[in-house]
Scaffold this active site. Sequence first.
Site, short mmCIF file in Angstrom:
data_model
loop_
_atom_site.label_atom_id
_atom_site.label_comp_id
_atom_site.label_asym_id
_atom_site.label_seq_id
_atom_site.Cartn_x
_atom_site.Cartn_y
_atom_site.Cartn_z
N ASP A 95 0.73 -1.26 0.03
CA ASP A 95 -0.02 0.11 0.09
C ASP A 95 1.00 1.19 0.06
OD1 ASP A 95 -1.90 1.84 0.29
OD2 ASP A 95 -2.71 0.90 2.30
N ASP A 274 -7.98 -7.28 0.94
CA ASP A 274 -7.06 -7.38 2.21
C ASP A 274 -8.11 -6.67 3.28
OD1 ASP A 274 -5.63 -4.32 3.16
OD2 ASP A 274 -6.76 -4.44 1.17
N HIS A 343 -5.86 -19.07 12.96
CA HIS A 343 -7.28 -19.68 12.75
C HIS A 343 -7.98 -18.80 11.89
CE1 HIS A 343 -11.42 -20.94 12.75
NE2 HIS A 343 -11.71 -19.81 13.03
#
Length: 379
Positions: A95, A274, A343
């Site tokens: 970015d 994202d 996770h």
Amino acid sequence: MASLKFELHKEDNQSKARAGKITTDHGEILTPIFMPVGTVGSVKAVNQQQLKNDIKAQIILGNTYHLYLRPGTDVLEAAGGLHKFNGWDRPILTDSGGYQVFSLAGTRKIKEEGVTFQSHIDGSRHLFSPEKVMDIERSIGADIIMAFDECTPFGSDYNYTRKSMEMTHRWLDRCIKRLDETDNMYGYTQNLFPIVQGSVFPDLRKASCEYIASKNAVGNAIGGLSVGEPEDKLYEFTGLCCEYLPQDKPRYLMGVGTPWNILEGIALGVDMFDCVMPTRNGRNGMLFTTEGVINIKNKKWEKDFTPIDSGFECETSNYYTKAYLRHLVHSQEILALELASIHNLAFYLWLVGQAREHIIAGDFTSWKNEMVVKLKTRL
């Protein structure tokens, strides 16, 4: 070396969803894709082996603003670029720092030349111009680099938004010129994505899309969303941008979002996403699972000795129990941050992988509609 290549493999008959492949000098990326955010060259609480093996990340992000301040371009150049510095040998996107500068509203000053701002680390003052940002992104060495833009906040009036968008377009021209004048110092191709702005004004969004499309970049980004607007506006303007941006180039929706936001974005024609949400929320005890959203801090999980999530393949999610993770969170053990982050990221990568499979199979829309209901369930 070759520029970024995008191949379309399958388009959904009932939505704008599509499955494809992006090829860069550091490897291939199957789309739709979620990209874990590694702001300072590191995805928080996760190492590179875990990113590859458990999470199955194909590309990660770095941030120009943060990497410029620390460790600095001199260190990155001495290391041979961010890939060498952090040991990630797959694609990286950076970015431009435009959003971070936007976030520093109290210390920044925006002019045609660029933006002056104060470092959040030591208060020192700096200037980001389009030319400076391109030079920094050259030093970082990412495969995909973002143009420098102004991200207007939701609620900005029409005249301000129009002037900001036009300046972003002029800055884009300066970014392109600077890249044409310079070469990648590490021997591979860096690919510029322009960023669409225009807030929630349809005519400005259309004008920005058309201007960006005229530059014939290898990919394009949709910015200025997920900055406080209602969810229906997020979808409306994502869909509008996908209508006007080229069909044969990857589309990147910046900073979005929840698992259901991502599925709806895929249905509108977005290829790349994202967001810090999976790691940030995970560190605060919120887990996204195949059955819905869990607050692992709640007492109801105290004696739940079932796996965190057995609904998809992830060693961490299948091995550790909800009760154990809850214990780690309440004990403020560092391992809790790691397990929750792994996770959630693995779940996001599994989700976009499933979306791809269902696009190819031809039943994406019905699967997506059922999945969104399940994902929003609070367990």
